[in-house]
Design a protein around this motif. Structure first.
Motif, PDB file in Angstrom:
ATOM      1  N   ALA A  18      -2.409 -64.769 -78.693  1.00  0.00           N
ATOM      2  CA  ALA A  18      -3.106 -65.636 -79.444  1.00  0.00           C
ATOM      3  C   ALA A  18      -2.783 -67.221 -79.011  1.00  0.00           C
ATOM      4  O   ALA A  18      -4.179 -68.348 -79.526  1.00  0.00           O
ATOM      5  N   GLY A  19      -1.886 -68.075 -78.379  1.00  0.00           N
ATOM      6  CA  GLY A  19      -1.774 -69.449 -78.254  1.00  0.00           C
ATOM      7  C   GLY A  19      -2.887 -69.415 -76.998  1.00  0.00           C
ATOM      8  O   GLY A  19      -3.789 -70.271 -77.579  1.00  0.00           O
ATOM      9  N   VAL A  58      -6.407 -63.003 -85.437  1.00  0.00           N
ATOM     10  CA  VAL A  58      -6.038 -61.708 -86.222  1.00  0.00           C
ATOM     11  C   VAL A  58      -5.490 -60.693 -84.876  1.00  0.00           C
ATOM     12  O   VAL A  58      -4.417 -60.296 -84.934  1.00  0.00           O
ATOM     13  N   TYR A  59      -6.663 -60.259 -84.909  1.00  0.00           N
ATOM     14  CA  TYR A  59      -6.268 -59.413 -83.741  1.00  0.00           C
ATOM     15  C   TYR A  59      -4.974 -59.223 -82.883  1.00  0.00           C
ATOM     16  O   TYR A  59      -4.174 -58.286 -82.719  1.00  0.00           O
ATOM     17  N   VAL A  62      -1.736 -58.536 -84.779  1.00  0.00           N
ATOM     18  CA  VAL A  62      -1.928 -57.733 -84.993  1.00  0.00           C
ATOM     19  C   VAL A  62      -1.102 -57.200 -83.362  1.00  0.00           C
ATOM     20  O   VAL A  62       0.284 -56.254 -84.048  1.00  0.00           O
ATOM     21  N   VAL A  63      -1.904 -57.010 -83.040  1.00  0.00           N
ATOM     22  CA  VAL A  63      -0.549 -56.738 -81.437  1.00  0.00           C
ATOM     23  C   VAL A  63       0.273 -57.186 -81.129  1.00  0.00           C
ATOM     24  O   VAL A  63       1.583 -55.862 -80.437  1.00  0.00           O
ATOM     25  N   LEU A  64       0.745 -58.418 -81.824  1.00  0.00           N
ATOM     26  CA  LEU A  64       1.973 -58.771 -82.108  1.00  0.00           C
ATOM     27  C   LEU A  64       2.880 -58.219 -83.182  1.00  0.00           C
ATOM     28  O   LEU A  64       3.849 -58.188 -82.398  1.00  0.00           O
ATOM     29  N   SER A  82      -9.878 -60.578 -91.643  1.00  0.00           N
ATOM     30  CA  SER A  82     -11.089 -61.446 -91.561  1.00  0.00           C
ATOM     31  C   SER A  82     -12.035 -61.436 -92.949  1.00  0.00           C
ATOM     32  O   SER A  82     -12.561 -62.274 -93.533  1.00  0.00           O
ATOM     33  N   TRP A  83     -12.148 -60.340 -93.014  1.00  0.00           N
ATOM     34  CA  TRP A  83     -13.742 -60.334 -94.754  1.00  0.00           C
ATOM     35  C   TRP A  83     -12.709 -60.630 -95.386  1.00  0.00           C
ATOM     36  O   TRP A  83     -13.490 -60.941 -96.302  1.00  0.00           O
TER      37      TRP A  83
END
Length: 146
Positions: A18-19, A58-59, A62-64, A82-83
């Motif tokens: 993410a970072g 965003v992915y 979600v994994v976080l 995102s949509w």
């Protein structure tokens, strides 16, 4: 439920991703701005790279939240979020709110742009391919758990 029971160490790679994604997204914006790009091919590349990177972020989030999530499911969630944000832009609210907050503008964007909808799956696919490769590598490593 297994997703939520994993320890903090299993979330470190997602937090790092993410970072790095935020840094890459800001770098693309800054690079385009430094070049004085407003329109043209380079500007379009920077804009759509930013769209794809938004979904990569965003992915990673979600994994976080759910470290054991499978890549395909994480990709679907990332594209859906995102949509949803892009479609929310059609209301005009993010643009109005963004005039008062740079953070809101970074998170929600400003104006609805239909081509953006096509770039979000590109980012999700790229993130899922990297995630899948890392999971496979971890599974085959000595002591790996998959």
């Amino acid at each position: 439920m297994d997703d939520l029971r994993r320890g903090p160490a299993s979330r470190v790679p997602a937090a790092a991703a993410a970072g790095l994604t935020v840094a890459a997204g800001l770098g693309v914006r800054a690079g385009a701005a430094a070049l004085g790009v407003r329109a043209g091919a380079v500007g379009e590349v920077a804009k759509y790279a930013g769209d794809a990177l938004y979904t990569v972020l965003v992915y990673a989030l979600v994994v976080l939240v759910a470290p054991a999530v499978r890549p395909a499911r994480a990709a679907l969630w990332a594209v859906a979020v995102s949509w949803a944000v892009e479609l929310f832009q059609a209301t005009g609210l993010p643009e109005a709110w963004g005039r008062h907050s740079g953070l809101v503008q970074l998170v929600l964007g400003s104006t609805f742009d239909p081509p953006d909808l096509a770039w979000y799956p590109v980012g999700a696919l790229g993130a899922a391919l990297v995630h899948r490769a890392l999971r496979a590598q971890r599974a085959t490593a000595p002591g790996g758990s998959g």
